[in-house]
Design a protein around this motif. Sequence first.
Motif, PDB file in Angstrom:
ATOM      1  N   SER A 109     -74.503  64.679   0.787  1.00 58.23           N
ATOM      2  CA  SER A 109     -74.833  63.244   0.787  1.00 58.23           C
ATOM      3  C   SER A 109     -74.137  62.519   1.930  1.00 58.23           C
ATOM      4  N   VAL A 110     -72.933  62.931   2.250  1.00 59.99           N
ATOM      5  CA  VAL A 110     -72.209  62.310   3.366  1.00 59.99           C
ATOM      6  C   VAL A 110     -72.894  62.658   4.687  1.00 59.99           C
ATOM      7  N   ALA A 113     -76.195  60.644   4.827  1.00 59.24           N
ATOM      8  CA  ALA A 113     -75.960  59.216   5.076  1.00 59.24           C
ATOM      9  C   ALA A 113     -75.465  58.965   6.499  1.00 59.24           C
ATOM     10  N   GLY A 114     -74.497  59.740   6.941  1.00 60.60           N
ATOM     11  CA  GLY A 114     -73.908  59.495   8.257  1.00 60.60           C
ATOM     12  C   GLY A 114     -74.707  60.040   9.404  1.00 60.60           C
ATOM     13  N   ARG A 117     -78.935  58.853   8.515  1.00 60.42           N
ATOM     14  CA  ARG A 117     -79.153  57.436   8.180  1.00 60.42           C
ATOM     15  C   ARG A 117     -80.218  57.248   7.081  1.00 60.42           C
ATOM     16  N   LEU A 118     -80.268  58.215   6.157  1.00 58.81           N
ATOM     17  CA  LEU A 118     -81.181  58.124   5.016  1.00 58.81           C
ATOM     18  C   LEU A 118     -80.344  57.771   3.788  1.00 58.81           C
ATOM     19  N   THR A 119     -80.063  56.491   3.635  1.00 59.19           N
ATOM     20  CA  THR A 119     -79.115  56.079   2.599  1.00 59.19           C
ATOM     21  C   THR A 119     -79.631  56.302   1.187  1.00 59.19           C
ATOM     22  N   ARG A 120     -80.912  56.093   0.953  1.00 56.71           N
ATOM     23  CA  ARG A 120     -81.429  56.303  -0.409  1.00 56.71           C
ATOM     24  C   ARG A 120     -81.314  57.767  -0.823  1.00 56.71           C
ATOM     25  N   ALA A 122     -79.274  59.905   0.421  1.00 54.51           N
ATOM     26  CA  ALA A 122     -77.846  60.194   0.303  1.00 54.51           C
ATOM     27  C   ALA A 122     -77.316  59.747  -1.050  1.00 54.51           C
ATOM     28  N   TRP A 123     -77.736  58.576  -1.523  1.00 53.75           N
ATOM     29  CA  TRP A 123     -77.316  58.109  -2.848  1.00 53.75           C
ATOM     30  C   TRP A 123     -77.821  59.049  -3.944  1.00 53.75           C
ATOM     31  N   GLY A 126     -75.700  62.232  -3.730  1.00 57.27           N
ATOM     32  CA  GLY A 126     -74.331  61.956  -4.168  1.00 57.27           C
ATOM     33  C   GLY A 126     -74.235  61.726  -5.667  1.00 57.27           C
TER      34      GLY A 126
END
Length: 141
Positions: A109-110, A113-114, A117-120, A122-123, A126
Amino acid sequence: MGALAALIVFAGVWGSWGSAQHVLLPKGREQGTVRVAACAGGTCSGPFSPTSAGARARARVELPESVAVRKGRTYDVVLKPGTAQGLRSGPAGMLYAWVPLGGALLLASVVVAGGMRLTRLAWVLGLAGLGLLTAAFVAVQ
């Protein structure tokens, strides 16, 4: 970054499968209970009482002490073929076997996200990892 995240998740599955295969697919394996008599050097041991057909009683079976094993308690186990090493069975054993995957999901997930840049996504990864680790912790207590 996508390939790295996939590799991390694959490594988590690979690390989990070594134990999970015995717990998830117990048919044909020796199943029973172990009453923990002693703990030393990171392992606990005790006599094995069979509950499945074809299993034989043993004077000593070892369990990893890190699996929230306490002296004097009885645990359902599945034996690894050809060894005297037991793995906890039942819901607690199933969840505990997948702990490496939970850690891999958190790490992936990190990276997602980093690096991507796919935050959803990644959430989702995680929270899935955190949920698996939390469920395993609660189940083995």
